[in-house]
Design a protein around this motif. Structure first.
Motif, PDB file in Angstrom:
ATOM      1  N   GLN A 187      -7.197   1.486  -4.121  1.00  0.00           N
ATOM      2  CA  GLN A 187      -7.979   2.114  -3.056  1.00  0.00           C
ATOM      3  C   GLN A 187      -9.452   1.735  -3.155  1.00  0.00           C
ATOM      4  N   TYR A 231       0.869  -1.189   0.000  1.00  0.00           N
ATOM      5  CA  TYR A 231       0.000   0.000   0.000  1.00  0.00           C
ATOM      6  C   TYR A 231       0.901   1.233   0.000  1.00  0.00           C
ATOM      7  N   GLN A 265      -8.009   7.557   3.859  1.00  0.00           N
ATOM      8  CA  GLN A 265      -8.988   6.657   3.263  1.00  0.00           C
ATOM      9  C   GLN A 265      -9.925   6.071   4.310  1.00  0.00           C
TER      10      GLN A 265
END
Length: 326
Positions: A36, A13, A65
């Motif tokens: 995402q 990530y 996020q």
């Protein structure tokens, strides 16, 4: 009232324009958006209250996020290594929670010459029914060899180097597990909070490296079970499977061969063996569609691990566990 814990290895990530491990491992803008979007769908499907993450290179992006997904509390205790200003290595673990995290710490050890490959974290959350709960997020050392053989090494020499390097990895993983367990027991003795340990173990729980995490008595002294009960850790799958039939799903595949590498362990406070159980396991879920039935576009930048979630039903009356840590 219920609470749901989940663990998720995110596999590299890292927001562009930075690279993971090598200069050409950079997501294009569209690829990053796909990654995402995949995570958004998975977290929405899991609907967990507390999530432990592994393989995080960009904590700031992950925090943004998950905040948008309804997790106002987020923490890390370490930072990835960066070379040449944009090449990232040594990803970190993170935690996101719907419940307040009143304290977040790294696990400190005092063994000379030892350090965790990936620093675990301990977060203490406050829950309206459970009170204070200590949550540990880990990413134990991988099975990859800790030694690199020379490119021109002969086959036998390279083979021997790899075997020894993999044994060193096992020893590192075992030391990480044992020293973490010591820290958990020490804190449990001091504060008595229920404990949750979750993450990518990089080996099956039955492996020798994890003896401490599975121990319930002293060697050849099974009668020590009861005095040690508060410090026992239990595989949440086993607690669930006692009352539910079905085979356990792997969380990682190498070709067609699957293994369970991702675990959520619970202290005895969540079992019927406790004097005053604070909660019981009522559901265990492995989110693995992206592994066993992937869709080329939607799962193109998915993780190579399944996501694991466990749901606990809280007891109506919670005894003790009301004092904040000093």
């Amino acid at each position: 009232m219920h609470i749901r814990f989940a663990t998720a290895n995110l596999l590299n990530y890292l927001a562009p324009p930075n690279a993971f491990y090598d200069f050409n491992n950079i997501y294009e803008a569209g690829q990053w958006q796909q990654k995402q979007a995949w995570l958004n769908r998975k977290l929405a499907a899991l609907n967990a209250d507390v999530i432990g993450f592994q393989e995080v290179f960009t904590p700031e992006a992950l925090q943004q996020q998950v905040t948008e997904l309804g997790y106002p509390y987020f923490a890390v205790v370490d930072q990835p290594k960066i070379s040449d200003g944009y090449i990232y290595s040594s990803p970190v673990v993170a935690i996101a929670s719907r419940f307040e995290l009143i304290e977040v710490k790294q696990i400190d050890v005092t063994v000379e010459g030892f350090s965790f490959q990936r620093q675990p974290l301990r977060a203490t959350l406050i829950h309206p029914a459970l009170g204070l709960v200590d949550v540990y997020v880990v990413h134990f050392k991988s099975q990859r060899s800790m030694l690199e053989s020379e490119e021109d090494a002969r086959l036998v020499d390279a083979w021997q180097t790899e075997l020894y390097g993999r044994w060193q990895s096992a020893m590192q993983r075992g030391q990480e597990a044992h020293l973490l367990h010591q820290a958990m027991v020490q804190r449990k003795r001091q504060y008595g909070h229920p404990m949750v340990l979750m993450g990518d173990f990089n080996q099956v729980l039955s492996s020798m490296e994890f003896n401490a995490l599975r121990a319930t008595h002293r060697f050849r002294q099974p009668d020590t079970f009861a005095p040690l009960l508060p410090y026992h850790l239990h595989d949440s799958w086993e607690l669930f499977s006692h009352s539910h039939a079905g085979a356990r799903k792997p969380t990682h595949y190498s070709g067609a061969s699957g293994q369970v590498l991702d675990y959520i362990l619970l202290s005895s406070d969540f079992t019927q063996d406790a004097d005053h159980p604070v909660a019981t396991v009522v559901d265990y879920h492995v989110e693995d569609h992206h592994l066993v039935n992937p869709h080329s576009e939607a799962d193109r930048f998915a993780s190579d691990h399944a996501l694991v979630a466990v749901t606990l039903q809280c007891a109506k009356t919670i005894a003790g566990n009301s004092e904040l840590p000093l």
